[in-house]
Design a protein around this motif. Structure first.
Motif, PDB file in Angstrom:
ATOM      1  N   LEU A 185      14.038  -3.741  -2.946  1.00  0.00           N
ATOM      2  CA  LEU A 185      13.070  -3.202  -1.985  1.00  0.00           C
ATOM      3  C   LEU A 185      12.418  -4.335  -1.189  1.00  0.00           C
ATOM      4  N   LYS A 186      12.189  -5.463  -1.826  1.00  0.00           N
ATOM      5  CA  LYS A 186      11.635  -6.625  -1.118  1.00  0.00           C
ATOM      6  C   LYS A 186      12.578  -7.083  -0.019  1.00  0.00           C
ATOM      7  N   GLU A 187      13.893  -7.030  -0.290  1.00  0.00           N
ATOM      8  CA  GLU A 187      14.878  -7.421   0.723  1.00  0.00           C
ATOM      9  C   GLU A 187      14.806  -6.516   1.949  1.00  0.00           C
ATOM     10  N   GLU A 188      14.357  -5.279   1.755  1.00  0.00           N
ATOM     11  CA  GLU A 188      14.234  -4.335   2.857  1.00  0.00           C
ATOM     12  C   GLU A 188      12.819  -4.323   3.440  1.00  0.00           C
ATOM     13  N   ASN A 189      12.001  -5.276   3.018  1.00  0.00           N
ATOM     14  CA  ASN A 189      10.606  -5.367   3.477  1.00  0.00           C
ATOM     15  C   ASN A 189       9.834  -4.094   3.141  1.00  0.00           C
ATOM     16  N   THR A 228      10.772   7.552  -6.081  1.00  0.00           N
ATOM     17  CA  THR A 228      10.496   7.728  -4.655  1.00  0.00           C
ATOM     18  C   THR A 228       9.546   6.640  -4.163  1.00  0.00           C
ATOM     19  N   LEU A 229       9.636   6.359  -2.878  1.00  0.00           N
ATOM     20  CA  LEU A 229       8.746   5.414  -2.213  1.00  0.00           C
ATOM     21  C   LEU A 229       8.316   6.047  -0.894  1.00  0.00           C
ATOM     22  N   GLY A 256       0.790  -1.227   0.000  1.00  0.00           N
ATOM     23  CA  GLY A 256       0.000   0.000   0.000  1.00  0.00           C
ATOM     24  C   GLY A 256       0.820   1.273   0.000  1.00  0.00           C
ATOM     25  N   TYR A 257       2.128   1.197  -0.334  1.00  0.00           N
ATOM     26  CA  TYR A 257       2.980   2.372  -0.348  1.00  0.00           C
ATOM     27  C   TYR A 257       2.903   3.066  -1.717  1.00  0.00           C
ATOM     28  N   ASP A 258       3.079   4.380  -1.721  1.00  0.00           N
ATOM     29  CA  ASP A 258       3.102   5.130  -2.975  1.00  0.00           C
ATOM     30  C   ASP A 258       4.453   4.939  -3.661  1.00  0.00           C
ATOM     31  N   ARG A 307       7.700   7.019   6.442  1.00  0.00           N
ATOM     32  CA  ARG A 307       9.008   7.275   5.861  1.00  0.00           C
ATOM     33  C   ARG A 307       8.883   7.602   4.390  1.00  0.00           C
ATOM     34  N   GLN A 308       9.830   8.406   3.905  1.00  0.00           N
ATOM     35  CA  GLN A 308       9.933   8.690   2.482  1.00  0.00           C
ATOM     36  C   GLN A 308      11.347   8.364   2.023  1.00  0.00           C
TER      37      GLN A 308
END
Length: 294
Positions: A288-292, A250-251, A224-226, A256-257
């Protein structure tokens, strides 16, 4: 501000980076010195035949949360279609682009990418990465205004000597009489620019930055993150066998941004491969998956 400029000639810098960073020893312990089970094989190279850069930076603190080959992230490489991000800010700020619906008419020239063969709005230009729309925009802007914006934004090496319609492009994107290949930027410079855009800190109107971020939005992640960004593809050689791939963006999570930049070049010839940006985008998602975070 943290800024990195490539030193020396572009290909010389690349050749330095492609020297292997690890050499295995020529000897190994005898059975008397260590049991065979204790001798571990060297880890496999995770990105064979590619020089990869990845940065994930907490935009609020400026801290690097994850990186891959930071030395590669200091090398300036052709901006390719990631240049559409600052160009959108310029277009909105200058008034050439009124809003995300500003339309440019297709001239009827056929392109290999079907989505380009029709009229484009600012929103579809960013989504489809339509080169001719960028070229119409830079043509309307003119050399001096474009140069001024690049200086004000401190964007990469600010070099548009390759032509106002081709400076950010690489071989296969322009005709022989055009130069191209001159506007270059590093991974660190990409994230510096994105941090300023994220917080409306560029020397441009807030509206122009907000509209740019609006047309950069890609999707909601599974969490659900932008998720917003821009791809870029090109080549380092005129034979079109060594690709450049970019994905920057960007995420935004609940608290957090982040800004990120992914880039790679092929270090061996590749035949009939897909655009470099596709690998760069998938690599970003995997990391990004590795960082959850996906």
């Amino acid at each position: 501000m943290r800024t990195y400029k490539a030193e020396g000639v572009f290909m010389k810098a690349l050749s330095i980076l492609l020297i292997p960073a690890l050499f295995l020893g020529c000897t190994s312990p005898s059975p008397k010195e260590a049991p065979a089970a204790a001798v571990k094989a060297a880890p496999a190279e995770p990105y064979p035949d590619k020089a990869v850069c990845f940065l994930l930076i907490d935009a609020q603190t400026g801290q690097i949360q994850k990186s891959v080959n930071e030395e590669n992230c200091q090398v300036q490489r052709p901006a390719c279609s990631t240049f559409k991000v600052p160009l959108a800010v310029m277009g909105f700020d200058s008034g050439i682009l009124k809003n995300e619906s500003t339309k440019f008419k297709w001239n009827g020239k056929k392109h290999s990418i079907a989505e380009w063969n029709k009229d484009q709005t600012a929103a579809s230009w960013m989504k489809n990465s339509t080169v001719w729309y960028s070229q119409m925009l830079t043509g309307k802007m003119g050399f001096q205004k474009l140069k001024t914006y690049l200086r004000k934004f401190d964007y990469g090496n600010q070099d548009i000597s390759g032509g106002i319609k081709t400076a950010w492009l690489t071989p296969a994107s322009f005709t022989p009489e055009e130069k191209g290949f001159s506007l270059r930027i590093s991974g660190f410079e990409q994230t510096d620019f994105l941090k300023k855009l994220l917080y409306d800190k560029l020397p441009a109107t807030k509206r122009s930055q907000e509209l740019t971020k609006k047309i950069m939005f890609l999707e909601k992640t599974p969490k659900g993150y932008d998720f917003s960004g821009k791809t870029g593809s090109g080549y380092t050689d005129e034979t079109l066998k060594r690709r450049i791939g970019w994905f920057v963006g960007t995420l935004t999570t609940a608290d957090r941004q982040y800004v990120f930049a992914t880039n790679y070049i092929d270090t061996v010839d590749v035949e009939n491969a897909e655009y470099g940006s596709r690998f760069a985008k998938q690599l970003t998602i995997d990391l990004l998956k590795e960082e959850n975070l996906w």
